[in-house]
Design a protein around this motif. Structure first.
Motif, PDB file in Angstrom:
ATOM      1  N   ALA A 113       0.827  -1.210   0.000  1.00 30.04           N
ATOM      2  CA  ALA A 113       0.000   0.000   0.000  1.00 30.04           C
ATOM      3  C   ALA A 113       0.856   1.251   0.000  1.00 30.04           C
ATOM      4  O   ALA A 113       0.573   2.220  -0.719  1.00 30.04           O
ATOM      5  N   VAL A 114       1.923   1.262   0.800  1.00 29.87           N
ATOM      6  CA  VAL A 114       2.812   2.420   0.845  1.00 29.87           C
ATOM      7  C   VAL A 114       3.510   2.621  -0.503  1.00 29.87           C
ATOM      8  O   VAL A 114       3.691   3.740  -0.973  1.00 29.87           O
ATOM      9  N   ARG A 143       5.035   9.490   0.190  1.00 31.60           N
ATOM     10  CA  ARG A 143       5.947   8.598   0.909  1.00 31.60           C
ATOM     11  C   ARG A 143       6.999   9.395   1.674  1.00 31.60           C
ATOM     12  O   ARG A 143       7.334   9.079   2.811  1.00 31.60           O
ATOM     13  N   ILE A 179      -3.629   4.433   2.630  1.00 30.95           N
ATOM     14  CA  ILE A 179      -2.880   3.254   3.067  1.00 30.95           C
ATOM     15  C   ILE A 179      -3.795   2.288   3.818  1.00 30.95           C
ATOM     16  O   ILE A 179      -3.772   1.069   3.575  1.00 30.95           O
ATOM     17  N   THR A 205      -4.565  -1.363   2.425  1.00 33.91           N
ATOM     18  CA  THR A 205      -4.100  -2.482   3.245  1.00 33.91           C
ATOM     19  C   THR A 205      -5.253  -3.417   3.598  1.00 33.91           C
ATOM     20  O   THR A 205      -5.145  -4.645   3.469  1.00 33.91           O
TER      21      THR A 205
END
Length: 235
Positions: free
Chosen positions: A143-144, A152, A190, A194
């Motif tokens: 996800a990141v 990021r 995220i 996730t």
């Protein structure tokens, strides 16, 4: 516009801006938007905040609305000065930005408090954390990696390196409320990604998905600190 009264000149300028005339837009920028810092100084004196209000006004007053509505400057009818019209719009935008920043901060505090309570009180959550630890790590990492490079970097600086919102705002030349909004949106993306990856991979039943969703939210910030502490692990 020579020979016109001030109100007539203001109205002509507004109409020309509405039509997208480049010269008129430059005049509007110079004569009105450049003064925004003075208009909102009683709310926030920082140059970054004035810049954010200024950009908000550019969009609100000069850009067509998504729903097809005319730009906000179309509401100016020549009653009063255009400068006064812009001042009112600037103060309103500044107050809205401050309210948004406060709501974002309160929401983040409430989320952390709720997550802490869940972690402390729920045996089911502790069980889910152990059961899905590896899958959660992989889903979080993926996800990141899907975030933009800016998001990021922001998350790494804020979560792993402890850089304050004010410093991040100075780095990106935006107000701290903008940085806060960027961080909140990134964390929400995220969490959603996730959870979706975990649900798809593990084919969770609704009852299990609820526990996993709580686990994702409770572990998100601390997991980001661990993951982003080593920037080489994030693509």
């Amino acid at each position: 516009m020579a020979g016109l009264s001030p109100s007539e000149r203001d109205l002509d300028l507004a109409v020309a801006c509405l039509q997208g005339n480049r010269e008129a837009l430059a005049v509007f920028e110079r004569e009105h938007l450049d003064a925004v810092g003075a208009f909102v100084a009683h709310i926030d004196r920082t140059p970054a905040f004035a810049d954010e209000v200024r950009q908000t006004l550019r969009v609100a007053l000069l850009a067509p609305g998504r729903d097809g509505h005319e730009p906000g400057i179309a509401a100016y009818r020549g009653r009063g000065t255009l400068g006064g019209f812009v001042r009112v719009a600037a103060v309103r935008a500044a107050l809205n930005l401050k309210r948004q920043a406060r709501r974002t901060s309160a929401r983040e505090d409430a989320t952390r408090a709720t997550a802490a309570t869940v972690v402390a009180l729920s045996p089911e959550l502790a069980c889910a954390r152990e059961q899905y630890r590896d899958a959660f790590g992989e889903a979080l990492r993926a996800a990141v990696s899907e975030l933009s490079a800016r998001d990021r970097t922001l998350l790494r600086l804020y979560h792993a390196e402890g850089v304050a919102l004010e410093a991040l705002g100075a780095l990106y030349r935006v107000h701290l409320s903008t940085v806060s909004r960027w961080l909140t949106c990134a964390r929400e993306r995220i969490a959603e990604t996730t959870l979706r990856r975990l649900s798809d991979e593990l084919r969770l039943a609704p009852s299990d998905a609820e526990s996993v969703a709580a686990m994702v939210m409770s572990q998100l910030d601390i997991s980001l600190v661990r993951l982003l502490g080593d920037s080489n692990r994030v693509g």
